[in-house]
Motif scaffolding. Structure first.
Motif, PDB file in Angstrom:
ATOM      1  N   PHE A  49      -0.057  13.232  12.389  1.00  0.00           N
ATOM      2  CA  PHE A  49      -0.909  12.794  11.279  1.00  0.00           C
ATOM      3  C   PHE A  49      -1.393  11.365  11.478  1.00  0.00           C
ATOM      4  N   GLU A  50      -0.548  10.510  12.048  1.00  0.00           N
ATOM      5  CA  GLU A  50      -0.976   9.131  12.316  1.00  0.00           C
ATOM      6  C   GLU A  50      -2.065   9.091  13.378  1.00  0.00           C
ATOM      7  N   SER A  51      -1.911   9.869  14.437  1.00  0.00           N
ATOM      8  CA  SER A  51      -2.930   9.873  15.488  1.00  0.00           C
ATOM      9  C   SER A  51      -4.241  10.484  14.986  1.00  0.00           C
ATOM     10  N   GLY A  52      -4.158  11.426  14.059  1.00  0.00           N
ATOM     11  CA  GLY A  52      -5.350  12.019  13.467  1.00  0.00           C
ATOM     12  C   GLY A  52      -5.896  11.227  12.296  1.00  0.00           C
ATOM     13  N   ARG A  53      -5.245  10.116  11.987  1.00  0.00           N
ATOM     14  CA  ARG A  53      -5.642   9.228  10.872  1.00  0.00           C
ATOM     15  C   ARG A  53      -5.687   9.959   9.535  1.00  0.00           C
ATOM     16  N   ASN A  56      -2.837  10.234   4.139  1.00  0.00           N
ATOM     17  CA  ASN A  56      -2.133  10.809   2.987  1.00  0.00           C
ATOM     18  C   ASN A  56      -1.005  11.732   3.443  1.00  0.00           C
ATOM     19  N   GLU A  57      -1.271  12.557   4.443  1.00  0.00           N
ATOM     20  CA  GLU A  57      -0.232  13.440   4.977  1.00  0.00           C
ATOM     21  C   GLU A  57       0.842  12.635   5.708  1.00  0.00           C
ATOM     22  N   ALA A  58       0.422  11.582   6.413  1.00  0.00           N
ATOM     23  CA  ALA A  58       1.398  10.731   7.104  1.00  0.00           C
ATOM     24  C   ALA A  58       2.341  10.082   6.095  1.00  0.00           C
ATOM     25  N   SER A  78       6.146   3.199   8.959  1.00  0.00           N
ATOM     26  CA  SER A  78       5.115   4.249   9.000  1.00  0.00           C
ATOM     27  C   SER A  78       4.545   4.506   7.614  1.00  0.00           C
ATOM     28  N   LEU A  79       5.409   4.520   6.608  1.00  0.00           N
ATOM     29  CA  LEU A  79       4.937   4.715   5.238  1.00  0.00           C
ATOM     30  C   LEU A  79       4.081   3.538   4.789  1.00  0.00           C
ATOM     31  N   MET A  80       4.512   2.321   5.103  1.00  0.00           N
ATOM     32  CA  MET A  80       3.726   1.142   4.734  1.00  0.00           C
ATOM     33  C   MET A  80       2.346   1.181   5.387  1.00  0.00           C
ATOM     34  N   THR A  81       2.299   1.532   6.664  1.00  0.00           N
ATOM     35  CA  THR A  81       1.019   1.607   7.378  1.00  0.00           C
ATOM     36  C   THR A  81       0.128   2.684   6.774  1.00  0.00           C
ATOM     37  N   ALA A  82       0.695   3.847   6.506  1.00  0.00           N
ATOM     38  CA  ALA A  82      -0.092   4.946   5.943  1.00  0.00           C
ATOM     39  C   ALA A  82      -0.643   4.577   4.567  1.00  0.00           C
ATOM     40  N   LEU A  83       0.197   3.957   3.737  1.00  0.00           N
ATOM     41  CA  LEU A  83      -0.271   3.555   2.409  1.00  0.00           C
ATOM     42  C   LEU A  83      -1.355   2.489   2.506  1.00  0.00           C
TER      43      LEU A  83
END
Length: 181
Positions: A49-53, A56-58, A78-83
């Motif tokens: 999910f991170e590589s696919g940007r 929200n799913e990440a 990872s959560l901080m980056t995704a948020l």
């Protein structure tokens, strides 16, 4: 597999620890093996999910990983980056603060350097953003540039300076020299 629907189906099928309540050695071994497999699968999904940007799913998968291992800082980062990437920088700041509290309470420690640097970068980015309640300080021309730099008048204060009450509710606005400024 790289199919997000398969990943989501696999995540949704997890219903809890294997043979919860059973304390035999065999059950413990199998429970540990399945938890490790679940964690590895979630880490793989998170990376996907991170590589696919798909932020929200990440974030959703990172929260699941934090539920499995609340002290692993990589999951919190990872959560901080995704948020942050999904536009919820203030929620990312709160994740860091919760991590810090959790680390202090459980191991009397602090977040590592990488977590602190991520926190500071998110904080700086949030400070650079204009606030929604701020009006522009300078009048702009038709092109949107503020080359003329004409200062706009500030809106009149809506509160009395002496009592800090709304002007309509303040009893001193007629005769108070501070309130009339």
């Amino acid at each position: 597999s790289g199919d997000p629907t398969l990943v989501n189906r696999a995540i949704s099928r997890y219903v809890g620890p294997f043979a919860a309540g059973v304390t035999s050695e065999c059950a413990e071994t199998e429970r540990t093996r399945l938890q490790m497999a679940q964690e590895a699968g979630l880490e793989c999904a998170l990376a996907q999910f991170e590589s696919g940007r798909d932020w929200n799913e990440a974030a959703r998968v990172a929260r699941l990983l934090i539920n499995l291992d609340a002290l692993r800082e990589t999951y919190h980062r990872s959560l901080m980056t995704a948020l942050d990437q999904s536009g919820s920088g203030s929620a990312a700041i709160q994740v860091y603060r919760n991590l810090r509290i959790r680390l202090r309470a459980s191991i009397n420690g602090e977040p590592d350097l990488e977590s602190r640097e991520l926190f500071k970068s998110i904080q700086l980015r949030l400070k650079e953003l204009p606030r929604a309640d701020e009006s522009p300080r300078y009048k702009t021309d038709e092109t949107g540039s503020n080359a003329s730099r004409q200062t706009l008048p500030r809106p009149a204060s809506r509160t009395c300076r002496s009592t800090r009450l709304p002007r309509r509710a303040c009893w001193t606005t007629r005769w108070c020299p501070v309130a009339s400024l």
